[in-house]
Design an enzyme around this catalytic site. Structure first.
Site, PDB file in Angstrom:
ATOM      1  N   HIS A   1      -6.918   5.716   4.778  1.00  0.00           N
ATOM      2  CA  HIS A   1      -7.713   4.555   4.350  1.00  0.00           C
ATOM      3  C   HIS A   1      -7.893   3.623   5.537  1.00  0.00           C
ATOM      4  O   HIS A   1      -6.931   3.186   6.159  1.00  0.00           O
ATOM      5  CB  HIS A   1      -7.017   3.827   3.187  1.00  0.00           C
ATOM      6  CG  HIS A   1      -7.142   4.548   1.891  1.00  0.00           C
ATOM      7  ND1 HIS A   1      -6.139   4.599   0.953  1.00  0.00           N
ATOM      8  CD2 HIS A   1      -8.171   5.270   1.364  1.00  0.00           C
ATOM      9  CE1 HIS A   1      -6.540   5.294  -0.092  1.00  0.00           C
ATOM     10  NE2 HIS A   1      -7.783   5.720   0.138  1.00  0.00           N
TER      11      HIS A   1
ATOM     12  N   ARG B   1      -8.777   0.508   6.278  1.00  0.00           N
ATOM     13  CA  ARG B   1      -8.320  -0.883   6.452  1.00  0.00           C
ATOM     14  C   ARG B   1      -6.813  -1.004   6.545  1.00  0.00           C
ATOM     15  O   ARG B   1      -6.306  -2.089   6.827  1.00  0.00           O
ATOM     16  CB  ARG B   1      -8.831  -1.725   5.296  1.00  0.00           C
ATOM     17  CG  ARG B   1      -8.299  -1.312   3.928  1.00  0.00           C
ATOM     18  CD  ARG B   1      -9.047  -2.047   2.828  1.00  0.00           C
ATOM     19  NE  ARG B   1      -8.616  -1.633   1.489  1.00  0.00           N
ATOM     20  CZ  ARG B   1      -9.283  -1.939   0.389  1.00  0.00           C
ATOM     21  NH1 ARG B   1     -10.403  -2.658   0.481  1.00  0.00           N
ATOM     22  NH2 ARG B   1      -8.843  -1.549  -0.792  1.00  0.00           N
ATOM     23  N   GLU B   2      -6.087   0.056   6.314  1.00  0.00           N
ATOM     24  CA  GLU B   2      -4.624  -0.022   6.248  1.00  0.00           C
ATOM     25  C   GLU B   2      -4.048   0.176   7.652  1.00  0.00           C
ATOM     26  O   GLU B   2      -3.416   1.183   7.956  1.00  0.00           O
ATOM     27  CB  GLU B   2      -4.113   0.987   5.216  1.00  0.00           C
ATOM     28  CG  GLU B   2      -4.677   0.672   3.829  1.00  0.00           C
ATOM     29  CD  GLU B   2      -4.571   1.779   2.799  1.00  0.00           C
ATOM     30  OE1 GLU B   2      -5.206   1.658   1.733  1.00  0.00           O
ATOM     31  OE2 GLU B   2      -3.834   2.766   3.046  1.00  0.00           O
TER      32      GLU B   2
ATOM     33  N   ARG C   1     -12.562   0.842   3.193  1.00  0.00           N
ATOM     34  CA  ARG C   1     -11.485   1.774   2.764  1.00  0.00           C
ATOM     35  C   ARG C   1     -11.888   3.247   2.930  1.00  0.00           C
ATOM     36  O   ARG C   1     -11.084   4.070   3.362  1.00  0.00           O
ATOM     37  CB  ARG C   1     -11.166   1.491   1.303  1.00  0.00           C
ATOM     38  CG  ARG C   1     -10.273   2.510   0.591  1.00  0.00           C
ATOM     39  CD  ARG C   1     -10.072   2.146  -0.859  1.00  0.00           C
ATOM     40  NE  ARG C   1      -9.485   3.174  -1.689  1.00  0.00           N
ATOM     41  CZ  ARG C   1      -8.196   3.181  -2.064  1.00  0.00           C
ATOM     42  NH1 ARG C   1      -7.364   2.245  -1.644  1.00  0.00           N
ATOM     43  NH2 ARG C   1      -7.744   4.132  -2.852  1.00  0.00           N
TER      44      ARG C   1
ATOM     45  N   ASN D   1      -8.593   9.578  -0.578  1.00  0.00           N
ATOM     46  CA  ASN D   1      -7.404   9.819  -1.397  1.00  0.00           C
ATOM     47  C   ASN D   1      -7.723  10.011  -2.877  1.00  0.00           C
ATOM     48  O   ASN D   1      -6.862   9.859  -3.736  1.00  0.00           O
ATOM     49  CB  ASN D   1      -6.381   8.686  -1.212  1.00  0.00           C
ATOM     50  CG  ASN D   1      -4.955   9.185  -1.370  1.00  0.00           C
ATOM     51  OD1 ASN D   1      -4.650  10.350  -1.075  1.00  0.00           O
ATOM     52  ND2 ASN D   1      -4.084   8.324  -1.845  1.00  0.00           N
ATOM     53  N   ARG D   2      -8.970  10.297  -3.161  1.00  0.00           N
ATOM     54  CA  ARG D   2      -9.423  10.757  -4.485  1.00  0.00           C
ATOM     55  C   ARG D   2     -10.226  12.056  -4.332  1.00  0.00           C
ATOM     56  O   ARG D   2     -10.804  12.542  -5.307  1.00  0.00           O
ATOM     57  CB  ARG D   2     -10.302   9.702  -5.158  1.00  0.00           C
ATOM     58  CG  ARG D   2      -9.657   8.335  -5.362  1.00  0.00           C
ATOM     59  CD  ARG D   2      -8.489   8.363  -6.336  1.00  0.00           C
ATOM     60  NE  ARG D   2      -7.945   7.023  -6.572  1.00  0.00           N
ATOM     61  CZ  ARG D   2      -7.077   6.410  -5.762  1.00  0.00           C
ATOM     62  NH1 ARG D   2      -6.617   7.052  -4.674  1.00  0.00           N
ATOM     63  NH2 ARG D   2      -6.648   5.191  -6.013  1.00  0.00           N
TER      64      ARG D   2
ATOM     65  N   HIS E   1       0.324   4.727   3.842  1.00  0.00           N
ATOM     66  CA  HIS E   1      -0.686   3.757   3.420  1.00  0.00           C
ATOM     67  C   HIS E   1      -0.097   2.353   3.507  1.00  0.00           C
ATOM     68  O   HIS E   1       1.072   2.168   3.845  1.00  0.00           O
ATOM     69  CB  HIS E   1      -1.082   4.002   1.961  1.00  0.00           C
ATOM     70  CG  HIS E   1      -1.842   5.265   1.710  1.00  0.00           C
ATOM     71  ND1 HIS E   1      -3.161   5.296   1.396  1.00  0.00           N
ATOM     72  CD2 HIS E   1      -1.437   6.570   1.726  1.00  0.00           C
ATOM     73  CE1 HIS E   1      -3.564   6.543   1.212  1.00  0.00           C
ATOM     74  NE2 HIS E   1      -2.536   7.343   1.409  1.00  0.00           N
TER      75      HIS E   1
ATOM     76  N   TYR F   1      -0.973  -1.612   1.161  1.00  0.00           N
ATOM     77  CA  TYR F   1       0.333  -2.274   1.164  1.00  0.00           C
ATOM     78  C   TYR F   1       0.922  -2.255  -0.242  1.00  0.00           C
ATOM     79  O   TYR F   1       0.202  -1.918  -1.190  1.00  0.00           O
ATOM     80  CB  TYR F   1       0.129  -3.722   1.636  1.00  0.00           C
ATOM     81  CG  TYR F   1      -0.748  -4.513   0.699  1.00  0.00           C
ATOM     82  CD1 TYR F   1      -2.137  -4.517   0.825  1.00  0.00           C
ATOM     83  CD2 TYR F   1      -0.190  -5.260  -0.357  1.00  0.00           C
ATOM     84  CE1 TYR F   1      -2.940  -5.222  -0.067  1.00  0.00           C
ATOM     85  CE2 TYR F   1      -0.986  -5.964  -1.235  1.00  0.00           C
ATOM     86  CZ  TYR F   1      -2.362  -5.950  -1.093  1.00  0.00           C
ATOM     87  OH  TYR F   1      -3.155  -6.642  -1.979  1.00  0.00           O
TER      88      TYR F   1
ATOM     89  N   TYR G   1      -0.452   3.266 -10.182  1.00  0.00           N
ATOM     90  CA  TYR G   1      -1.515   3.441 -11.190  1.00  0.00           C
ATOM     91  C   TYR G   1      -1.879   4.940 -11.216  1.00  0.00           C
ATOM     92  O   TYR G   1      -1.632   5.665 -10.263  1.00  0.00           O
ATOM     93  CB  TYR G   1      -2.765   2.604 -10.870  1.00  0.00           C
ATOM     94  CG  TYR G   1      -3.110   2.451  -9.406  1.00  0.00           C
ATOM     95  CD1 TYR G   1      -3.136   1.181  -8.794  1.00  0.00           C
ATOM     96  CD2 TYR G   1      -3.416   3.555  -8.617  1.00  0.00           C
ATOM     97  CE1 TYR G   1      -3.460   1.017  -7.448  1.00  0.00           C
ATOM     98  CE2 TYR G   1      -3.730   3.396  -7.261  1.00  0.00           C
ATOM     99  CZ  TYR G   1      -3.747   2.129  -6.698  1.00  0.00           C
ATOM    100  OH  TYR G   1      -4.050   1.965  -5.358  1.00  0.00           O
TER     101      TYR G   1
ATOM    102  N   GLU H   1       3.635   3.233   0.657  1.00  0.00           N
ATOM    103  CA  GLU H   1       2.838   2.013   0.760  1.00  0.00           C
ATOM    104  C   GLU H   1       3.702   1.033   1.559  1.00  0.00           C
ATOM    105  O   GLU H   1       4.729   0.552   1.067  1.00  0.00           O
ATOM    106  CB  GLU H   1       2.529   1.427  -0.629  1.00  0.00           C
ATOM    107  CG  GLU H   1       1.472   2.189  -1.406  1.00  0.00           C
ATOM    108  CD  GLU H   1       0.068   1.651  -1.167  1.00  0.00           C
ATOM    109  OE1 GLU H   1      -0.268   1.398   0.007  1.00  0.00           O
ATOM    110  OE2 GLU H   1      -0.696   1.520  -2.147  1.00  0.00           O
TER     111      GLU H   1
HETATM  112  N1  LIG Z   1      -1.840  10.115  -4.708  1.00  0.00           N
HETATM  113  C1  LIG Z   1      -1.937   8.733  -5.073  1.00  0.00           C
HETATM  114  C2  LIG Z   1      -0.680   7.950  -4.686  1.00  0.00           C
HETATM  115  C3  LIG Z   1      -0.717   6.588  -5.331  1.00  0.00           C
HETATM  116  C4  LIG Z   1      -1.889   5.740  -4.893  1.00  0.00           C
HETATM  117  C5  LIG Z   1      -1.819   5.422  -3.429  1.00  0.00           C
HETATM  118  C6  LIG Z   1      -2.836   4.361  -3.024  1.00  0.00           C
HETATM  119  C7  LIG Z   1      -2.720   4.103  -1.578  1.00  0.00           C
HETATM  120 SE1  LIG Z   1      -3.921   2.718  -0.961  1.00  0.00          SE
HETATM  121  C8  LIG Z   1      -4.258   4.796  -3.355  1.00  0.00           C
HETATM  122  O1  LIG Z   1      -4.696   5.836  -2.850  1.00  0.00           O
HETATM  123  O2  LIG Z   1      -4.903   4.083  -4.148  1.00  0.00           O
HETATM  124 ZN   LIG Z   2      -4.340   3.670   1.056  1.00  0.00          ZN
HETATM  125 ZN   LIG Z   3      -2.469   1.062  -0.657  1.00  0.00          ZN
END
Ligand SMILES: NCCCCC[C@@H](C[SeH])C(=O)O
Ligand SMILES: [Zn+2]
Ligand SMILES: [Zn+2]
Length: 307
Positions: A67, A69-70, A125, A142-143, A195, A197, A247, A269
């Site tokens: 990501h 911005r991280e 992001r 990450n999706r 990642h 935060y 989440y 995180e």
């Molecule tokens: N595989 C997802 C782990 C939990 C969410 C991690 C955060 C990092 Se910014 C995300 O991808 O929203």
């Molecule tokens: Zn992230």
């Molecule tokens: Zn994050």
């Protein structure tokens, strides 16, 4: 390019020049590989760190900067590389780790997005891919992994910050990482993705609330790692499975690696818990990296014990 500093947020150009220097000046321990090319044509590069042997060693894969911005995430991967080369031969645990295993470190996966946060939009992001049919740019890498893809905690709206992409691995940066891990899945025993935060140490699953088969072991290792981390500056982390701890979020790299067979799969995180958020001051890079090293070394030691 600006001089490289372990206590600054370095530009991509500075990071990639530094990676080449680290490989050329530590040739006995370090080699550089280009694993792909980004949407905008930048190289995606990793360093392989470990005593060179004729046989293939078991490995740990550590990635940062998925990501954009991280920024403290790439800073940690650079810090890890520095610690590895500078303490090998002196620190008994790091020496044992690099003698017995290899560590692949990928400081910036989302190279296009990272550059974009330096030049244009600090809080970007996603990737920077363009696709027909929309003026919105990029997908959430990450999706975009093939793990419950786009089922929950992701959006099919290209304008969303959690857009899952047009298909699994539609993002070339994601496919580059997935291809590398697939190719090396027989040797990769742990996957750590960094990642920020929130100060969390997460493990599968995020694409379902069901507990993974290794839940109790992964939880106890995470709690041990979090307490090791806390021992330095009393920074408090929460450990747990992603879905319930942060989440639900399908398409994540950790869930995908776990289902591929990489048992020790964790998402970190890093600092902080919201005071500065993604804009963590450079003054906190050193303490953040020092404490995170303790957690990563804790996990690595557990992985070694279970080889
Ligand atoms: N595989 C997802 C782990 C939990 C969410 C991690 C955060 C990092 Se910014 C995300 O991808 O929203
Ligand atoms: Zn992230
Ligand atoms: Zn994050």
């Amino acid at each position: 390019p600006r001089a490289h500093s372990y206590e600054k947020y370095n530009s991509l150009e500075t990071i990639q020049a530094w990676m080449s220097t680290m490989a050329s000046t530590n040739a006995a321990l370090v080699s550089k590989q280009v694993i792909g090319t980004s949407f905008e044509g930048r190289s995606i590069e990793l360093l392989k760190i470990g005593k060179k042997t004729s046989t293939t060693k078991p490995a740990i894969f550590l990635d940062c900067g998925i990501h954009a911005r991280e920024w403290v995430s790439p800073a940690f991967c650079q810090w890890f590389i520095k610690e590895a080369v500078s303490t090998y031969g002196a620190d008994s645990q790091m020496t044992s780790l690099l003698d017995q295993m290899d560590v692949y470190v990928l400081p910036v996966i989302n190279v296009d997005g990272y550059v974009h946060t330096f030049t244009t939009d600090r809080l970007w992001r996603k990737t920077r891919s363009r696709r027909a049919g929309t003026s919105c740019i990029g997908a959430d890498p990450n999706r975009n992994f093939d793990a419950g893809w786009c089922t929950l905690g992701a959006s099919s709206n290209p304008c969303s910050d959690t857009y899952c992409g047009s298909s699994p691995e539609s993002e070339v940066e994601v496919k580059a990482v997935a291809d590398f891990i697939r190719k090396n899945k027989a040797t990769i025993k742990a996957y750590l993705t960094i990642h920020s935060y929130s100060q969390l140490l997460l493990f599968p699953y995020s694409y379902t609330y069901n507990l993974c088969k290794d839940h109790s072991e992964l939880l106890s290792v995470a709690e041990g790692a979090a307490s090791a981390l806390r021992s330095l500056y009393n920074t408090r982390y929460t450990s747990g499975p992603g879905a319930a701890t942060i989440y639900p979020a399908a398409g994540g790299s950790d869930d995908w690696a776990y289902d591929l067979g990489v048992k020790y799969s964790y998402t970190f995180e890093l600092r902080d818990t919201g005071r500065y958020g993604f804009l963590l001051p450079e003054s906190q890079i050193k303490p953040t990296c020092q404490e995170t090293m303790l957690a990563v070394k804790y996990i690595a030691a557990h992985v070694q014990k279970n080889l």
